[in-house]
Design a protein around this motif. Structure first.
Motif, short mmCIF file in Angstrom:
data_model
loop_
_atom_site.label_atom_id
_atom_site.label_comp_id
_atom_site.label_asym_id
_atom_site.label_seq_id
_atom_site.Cartn_x
_atom_site.Cartn_y
_atom_site.Cartn_z
N TRP A 55 0.83 -1.20 0.00
CA TRP A 55 0.00 0.00 0.00
C TRP A 55 0.86 1.25 0.00
CZ3 TRP A 55 -4.67 0.17 -1.63
CH2 TRP A 55 -5.50 -0.94 -1.51
N ARG A 56 1.99 1.21 0.71
CA ARG A 56 2.89 2.36 0.72
C ARG A 56 3.43 2.62 -0.68
NH1 ARG A 56 6.35 0.74 4.47
NH2 ARG A 56 4.94 1.40 6.10
N ARG A 57 3.76 1.55 -1.42
CA ARG A 57 4.24 1.71 -2.80
C ARG A 57 3.18 2.37 -3.68
NH1 ARG A 57 6.55 -4.23 -3.24
NH2 ARG A 57 8.48 -3.96 -2.11
N TYR A 58 1.92 1.91 -3.55
CA TYR A 58 0.85 2.52 -4.32
C TYR A 58 0.72 4.00 -3.99
CZ TYR A 58 -1.21 -1.73 -6.34
OH TYR A 58 -1.44 -2.86 -7.08
N ALA A 59 0.74 4.34 -2.71
CA ALA A 59 0.60 5.73 -2.30
C ALA A 59 1.76 6.58 -2.81
CB ALA A 59 0.49 5.83 -0.79
N GLU A 60 2.98 6.06 -2.71
CA GLU A 60 4.15 6.80 -3.20
C GLU A 60 4.07 7.03 -4.69
OE1 GLU A 60 7.47 4.48 -1.84
OE2 GLU A 60 7.32 5.25 0.21
N GLN A 61 3.61 6.02 -5.44
CA GLN A 61 3.47 6.17 -6.88
C GLN A 61 2.42 7.24 -7.21
OE1 GLN A 61 2.30 2.64 -8.98
NE2 GLN A 61 2.24 3.66 -10.95
N ALA A 62 1.30 7.21 -6.51
CA ALA A 62 0.25 8.19 -6.74
C ALA A 62 0.73 9.60 -6.42
CB ALA A 62 -0.99 7.85 -5.92
N LEU A 63 1.45 9.75 -5.32
CA LEU A 63 1.97 11.07 -4.96
C LEU A 63 3.01 11.56 -5.96
CD1 LEU A 63 2.25 10.65 -1.10
CD2 LEU A 63 0.60 12.05 -2.36
N SER A 64 3.83 10.66 -6.44
CA SER A 64 4.83 11.03 -7.44
C SER A 64 4.15 11.51 -8.72
CB SER A 64 5.73 9.83 -7.73
OG SER A 64 6.62 10.12 -8.77
N GLU A 65 3.12 10.78 -9.15
CA GLU A 65 2.38 11.19 -10.35
C GLU A 65 1.70 12.53 -10.14
OE1 GLU A 65 -0.27 8.12 -11.70
OE2 GLU A 65 1.33 6.63 -11.71
N ALA A 66 1.16 12.75 -8.95
CA ALA A 66 0.50 14.02 -8.66
C ALA A 66 1.51 15.18 -8.74
CB ALA A 66 -0.15 13.98 -7.28
N GLU A 67 2.71 14.96 -8.22
CA GLU A 67 3.75 15.99 -8.29
C GLU A 67 4.13 16.28 -9.73
OE1 GLU A 67 6.91 14.54 -5.83
OE2 GLU A 67 5.82 14.94 -3.97
N GLU A 68 4.26 15.23 -10.55
CA GLU A 68 4.58 15.41 -11.97
C GLU A 68 3.47 16.20 -12.66
OE1 GLU A 68 5.59 11.78 -14.03
OE2 GLU A 68 6.76 11.08 -12.31
N ASN A 69 2.23 15.85 -12.37
CA ASN A 69 1.09 16.56 -12.98
C ASN A 69 1.07 18.02 -12.56
OD1 ASN A 69 0.14 14.32 -14.35
ND2 ASN A 69 -1.19 13.68 -12.69
N GLU A 70 1.39 18.29 -11.31
CA GLU A 70 1.40 19.66 -10.82
C GLU A 70 2.48 20.46 -11.55
OE1 GLU A 70 1.18 22.05 -6.61
OE2 GLU A 70 2.04 20.05 -6.62
N ARG A 71 3.67 19.87 -11.72
CA ARG A 71 4.75 20.56 -12.44
C ARG A 71 4.40 20.80 -13.90
NH1 ARG A 71 7.99 17.32 -9.09
NH2 ARG A 71 8.20 15.69 -10.64
N ALA A 72 3.62 19.88 -14.48
CA ALA A 72 3.25 20.00 -15.88
C ALA A 72 2.01 20.88 -16.08
CB ALA A 72 2.99 18.62 -16.47
N GLY A 73 1.44 21.41 -14.98
CA GLY A 73 0.28 22.28 -15.10
C GLY A 73 -1.04 21.54 -15.18
N ARG A 74 -1.01 20.24 -14.99
CA ARG A 74 -2.26 19.47 -14.96
C ARG A 74 -2.77 19.44 -13.51
NH1 ARG A 74 1.19 16.02 -18.23
NH2 ARG A 74 1.58 14.79 -16.39
N SER A 75 -3.93 18.89 -13.33
CA SER A 75 -4.51 18.79 -11.99
C SER A 75 -3.53 18.10 -11.05
CB SER A 75 -5.81 17.99 -12.03
OG SER A 75 -6.21 17.66 -10.71
N ALA A 76 -3.35 18.67 -9.88
CA ALA A 76 -2.45 18.08 -8.89
C ALA A 76 -3.02 16.78 -8.35
CB ALA A 76 -2.24 19.06 -7.73
N TYR A 77 -4.30 16.52 -8.58
CA TYR A 77 -4.92 15.34 -8.02
C TYR A 77 -5.16 14.23 -9.03
CZ TYR A 77 -5.70 18.62 -4.27
OH TYR A 77 -5.51 19.53 -3.28
#
Length: 106
Positions: A55-77
């Motif tokens: 579950w920690r791996r899933y959460a870390e992956q989701a948070l990493s993707e959210a950070e990438e989306n935020e940097r790219a100007g897409r929804s942070a969520y």
């Protein structure tokens, strides 16, 4: 404080060490020639650890993707939403085993 014992004690005091592992649900560190060698753990505690890790791996992956989306100007969520949507859409395995966890720990 961790439990640390010489590996030779496993052979000589298996029943007591097994009882300690089951009672404490904590890892027991084994040494050989004064150096760390192995970790012994109750099977139920180990399985719980594996589930938590998946579950920690899933959460870390989701948070990493959210950070990438935020940097790219897409929804942070977006990444988090998609990760949780994927998790929730996967069925449980036979006997209630969570297939998401089994696949994640492979």
């Amino acid at each position: 404080m961790p439990t640390i014992i010489p590996s030779a004690d496993v052979r000589n005091h298996y029943a007591e060490i097994e009882e300690l592992a089951k009672r404490t649900k904590e890892p027991i560190y084994l040494t050989k020639n004064g150096r760390g060698s192995l970790v012994l753990m109750d099977i139920d505690a180990f399985e719980s650890y594996q589930i938590d890790l998946a579950w920690r791996r899933y959460a870390e992956q989701a948070l990493s993707e959210a950070e990438e989306n935020e940097r790219a100007g897409r929804s942070a969520y977006t990444g988090i939403e998609l990760a949780f949507e994927e998790l929730l859409s996967e069925p449980l395995g036979e006997g209630g085993e969570d297939e998401r966890v089994r696949h994640a720990s492979v």
